[in-house]
Scaffold this motif. Structure first.
Motif, PDB file in Angstrom:
ATOM      1  N   ALA A   1      63.556  43.652  47.938  1.00  0.00           N
ATOM      2  CA  ALA A   1      63.515  42.925  49.212  1.00  0.00           C
ATOM      3  C   ALA A   1      64.019  43.807  50.346  1.00  0.00           C
ATOM      4  CB  ALA A   1      64.367  41.666  49.132  1.00  0.00           C
ATOM      5  N   THR A   2      63.706  43.375  51.555  1.00  0.00           N
ATOM      6  CA  THR A   2      64.268  43.977  52.756  1.00  0.00           C
ATOM      7  C   THR A   2      65.330  43.018  53.280  1.00  0.00           C
ATOM      8  OG1 THR A   2      62.221  45.116  53.296  1.00  0.00           O
ATOM      9  CG2 THR A   2      63.782  44.769  55.105  1.00  0.00           C
ATOM     10  N   THR A   3      66.521  43.522  53.500  1.00  0.00           N
ATOM     11  CA  THR A   3      67.647  42.703  53.932  1.00  0.00           C
ATOM     12  C   THR A   3      68.104  43.166  55.309  1.00  0.00           C
ATOM     13  OG1 THR A   3      68.347  42.497  51.629  1.00  0.00           O
ATOM     14  CG2 THR A   3      69.965  41.921  53.315  1.00  0.00           C
ATOM     15  N   ASP A   4      68.261  42.222  56.238  1.00  0.00           N
ATOM     16  CA  ASP A   4      68.760  42.536  57.574  1.00  0.00           C
ATOM     17  C   ASP A   4      70.280  42.527  57.570  1.00  0.00           C
ATOM     18  OD1 ASP A   4      66.200  42.726  58.652  1.00  0.00           O
ATOM     19  OD2 ASP A   4      66.127  40.595  59.141  1.00  0.00           O
ATOM     20  N   LEU A   5      70.865  43.432  58.342  1.00  0.00           N
ATOM     21  CA  LEU A   5      72.310  43.453  58.505  1.00  0.00           C
ATOM     22  C   LEU A   5      72.726  42.297  59.391  1.00  0.00           C
ATOM     23  CD1 LEU A   5      71.649  46.464  57.712  1.00  0.00           C
ATOM     24  CD2 LEU A   5      73.639  47.082  59.042  1.00  0.00           C
ATOM     25  N   ARG A   6      73.852  41.693  59.079  1.00  0.00           N
ATOM     26  CA  ARG A   6      74.435  40.644  59.920  1.00  0.00           C
ATOM     27  C   ARG A   6      75.555  41.296  60.714  1.00  0.00           C
ATOM     28  NH1 ARG A   6      74.888  35.356  56.030  1.00  0.00           N
ATOM     29  NH2 ARG A   6      72.653  35.192  55.610  1.00  0.00           N
ATOM     30  N   ILE A   7      75.295  41.480  61.995  1.00  0.00           N
ATOM     31  CA  ILE A   7      76.242  42.192  62.840  1.00  0.00           C
ATOM     32  C   ILE A   7      76.753  41.254  63.919  1.00  0.00           C
ATOM     33  CG2 ILE A   7      76.543  44.138  64.407  1.00  0.00           C
ATOM     34  CD1 ILE A   7      74.171  45.474  62.958  1.00  0.00           C
ATOM     35  N   GLY A   8      78.054  41.183  64.032  1.00  0.00           N
ATOM     36  CA  GLY A   8      78.672  40.387  65.087  1.00  0.00           C
ATOM     37  C   GLY A   8      79.666  41.234  65.853  1.00  0.00           C
TER      38      GLY A   8
END
Length: 146
Positions: free
Chosen positions: A75-82
């Motif tokens: 899969a392709t996973t997006d980074l969760r950036i805050g």
């Protein structure tokens, strides 16, 4: 005519080469065999889950944060950036003079502090540092209580 064509092609190739050097390189970085990360996502072509550690630089000088992403298998996973917000203190504000109720003239109240300004920051640079196999990642919240 042949010289003009040769000159034109030469100039075009120099311009293309210069554009390629100046343009930011969008090349995925392979952190492990079958796992590559580029920008704000990671592509995992393996059957393992990887724990990816990335360092994110946020705008407005708020600094860097470390982000851990679990790249799921196949899969392709997006980074969760805050990125954090940046608070700028309020400025002193002079108050207008008021008419003195007890006599002639005006009263000049002291200045007061204005409200702080809160700025939203955003990621400007991501550097993917490492990846290790982690087939038992901690559970992420699903949004349901139970």
């Amino acid at each position: 005519m042949r010289q003009r064509l040769t000159f034109g092609l030469g100039v075009a190739s120099v311009v293309m080469a210069a554009a390629g050097i100046l343009a930011p390189q969008a090349v995925a970085r392979e952190l492990a065999p079958g796992l590559s990360c580029e920008g704000y996502s990671c592509r995992n072509d393996t059957d393992d889950t990887y724990r990816v550690e990335s360092v994110v630089t946020c705008s407005d000088g708020v600094g860097q944060i470390t982000v851990v992403t679990y790249a799921r298998p196949q899969a392709t996973t997006d980074l969760r950036i805050g990125c954090p917000t940046k608070t700028i203190p309020g400025q002193l504000q002079q108050q207008p003079p008021v008419l003195n109720p007890d006599g002639p003239g005006y009263i000049y109240p002291p200045p007061t502090m204005g409200p702080p300004q809160v700025k939203i920051t955003h990621p400007v640079l991501v550097e993917h540092r490492s990846a290790v196999v982690d087939n038992s990642p901690r559970q992420e919240p699903t949004g349901s209580a139970g």
